[in-house]
Design a protein around this motif. Structure first.
Motif, PDB file in Angstrom:
ATOM      1  N   PRO A 102      -1.273  -5.925  -3.568  1.00  0.00           N
ATOM      2  CA  PRO A 102      -0.934  -4.509  -3.387  1.00  0.00           C
ATOM      3  C   PRO A 102       0.055  -3.968  -4.408  1.00  0.00           C
ATOM      4  N   LYS A 103       0.793  -4.856  -5.072  1.00  0.00           N
ATOM      5  CA  LYS A 103       1.743  -4.397  -6.092  1.00  0.00           C
ATOM      6  C   LYS A 103       1.036  -3.621  -7.201  1.00  0.00           C
ATOM      7  N   HIS A 104      -0.259  -3.892  -7.402  1.00  0.00           N
ATOM      8  CA  HIS A 104      -1.010  -3.182  -8.435  1.00  0.00           C
ATOM      9  C   HIS A 104      -1.115  -1.691  -8.132  1.00  0.00           C
ATOM     10  N   PHE A 105      -0.913  -1.310  -6.870  1.00  0.00           N
ATOM     11  CA  PHE A 105      -1.134   0.075  -6.464  1.00  0.00           C
ATOM     12  C   PHE A 105       0.152   0.809  -6.098  1.00  0.00           C
ATOM     13  N   LEU A 106       1.299   0.161  -6.348  1.00  0.00           N
ATOM     14  CA  LEU A 106       2.568   0.799  -5.988  1.00  0.00           C
ATOM     15  C   LEU A 106       2.826   2.058  -6.811  1.00  0.00           C
TER      16      LEU A 106
END
Length: 315
Positions: A107-111
């Motif tokens: 999910p860090k890719h979408f922060l």
């Protein structure tokens, strides 16, 4: 096959699924993994195509959606309701693509494309030291929204296991990487342990669970069977109940997460009053993006009169 699935216990060891009967599921999982690594705009486009395909082919689900939207939005014209039904299938088609993002991507890719609103409300609620019940709902961003939430807060989750044990293993292991604990839908002991440890627990009450331990509280103005367990949990644990939701932005790829102030005077001692407050709170969150709710579920299936044939009979 479906009945055999339900008799199998939860097993998240992938080595248990080497038999050829699991190969079709493995192929589906592989396809989900591949789609999850496509550009986000392309995934959204594929989701729209998938949603429109289901819209045209799944007459039963379309009928349920049309019925729910007709009941819940009487102020809309027939044309507006038809458009909302179509948009709902599109939004949930995109949500289907986002399962892969939640399960197979960090999910860090979408922060960078995620905005959080009202985080202070959660922080205030968790300061009481008795845990937080995150009052969620079945939005089309369900899995990805939950994964994104865990980038900002620590949380456990309650889940209903998938009927397919292999798919359930993939889902559970993915959630175990995001959440602190993955609790079964009926694991109340685990829920109370989490709250006692001042954890936050994702919890949803917005579906029809039958006639057991419910009251009929208005939901979009329609009496809806609503479980009273939320009041019992809050009463026994002393936890705060914080409504939250997550939506997908329409103008450009991105997501919004909303935390609301903890419910006041909850539980009140009146189950109907509590259920009415819960339903009205969820209704407000749904109205942020009405198309992104799971209208395909028969929310009004259980009626106050057991002999009532209900809203979903097809002529």
């Amino acid at each position: 096959m479906k009945k055999r699935y339900r008799k199998l216990p939860r097993n998240t060891d992938f080595s248990a699924y080497r038999h050829p009967r699991w190969w079709p599921t493995w192929c589906l999982i592989g396809l989900m993994w591949l789609v999850a690594h496509l550009p986000l705009r392309l995934q959204w486009w594929l989701g729209k195509v998938a949603g429109l395909l289901v819209f045209h082919l799944a007459g039963g689900r379309r009928h349920i959606t049309e019925t729910n939207i007709r009941l819940c939005f009487p102020e809309l014209t027939a044309e507006q309701r038809s458009a909302l039904v179509r948009q709902s299938f599109v939004a949930n088609g995109i949500g289907l693509m986002e399962l892969g993002l939640a399960w197979f991507r960090d999910p860090k890719h979408f922060l960078k494309i995620t905005r959080v609103h009202g985080l202070k409300h959660f922080e205030q609620a968790s300061s009481n030291g008795k845990g937080v019940l995150l009052l969620g709902g079945h939005y089309s961003t369900l899995d990805l929204g939950g994964a994104l939430v865990t980038e900002f807060i620590d949380a456990d989750v309650m889940q209903r296991d998938h009927n397919n044990p292999l798919m359930n293993a993939v889902m559970t292991r993915a959630r175990e990487r995001r959440y602190g604990k993955v609790l079964g839908a009926k694991d109340l002991r685990g829920l109370f342990r989490s709250l006692k440890q001042n954890h936050a627990v994702w919890y949803a009450t917005d579906q029809d669970y039958g006639r057991k331990e419910i009251v009929f509280a208005p939901f979009f103005g329609i009496p809806a069977g609503t479980i009273t367990a939320t009041s019992r949990i809050a009463e026994r644990s002393g936890c705060a109940v914080v409504p939250f939701s997550h939506t997908r932005r329409d103008d450009q790829p991105g997501y919004d997460i909303y935390f609301q102030p903890a419910l006041e005077n909850f539980p009140s001692g009146d189950d109907l009053q509590d259920a009415t407050l819960i339903n009205s709170t969820i209704e407000q969150e749904i109205r942020r993006a009405p198309d992104q709710y799971l209208w395909m579920h028969r929310r009004f299936k259980t009626r106050p009169d057991p002999d009532d044939q209900g809203f979903y009979r097809r002529k």
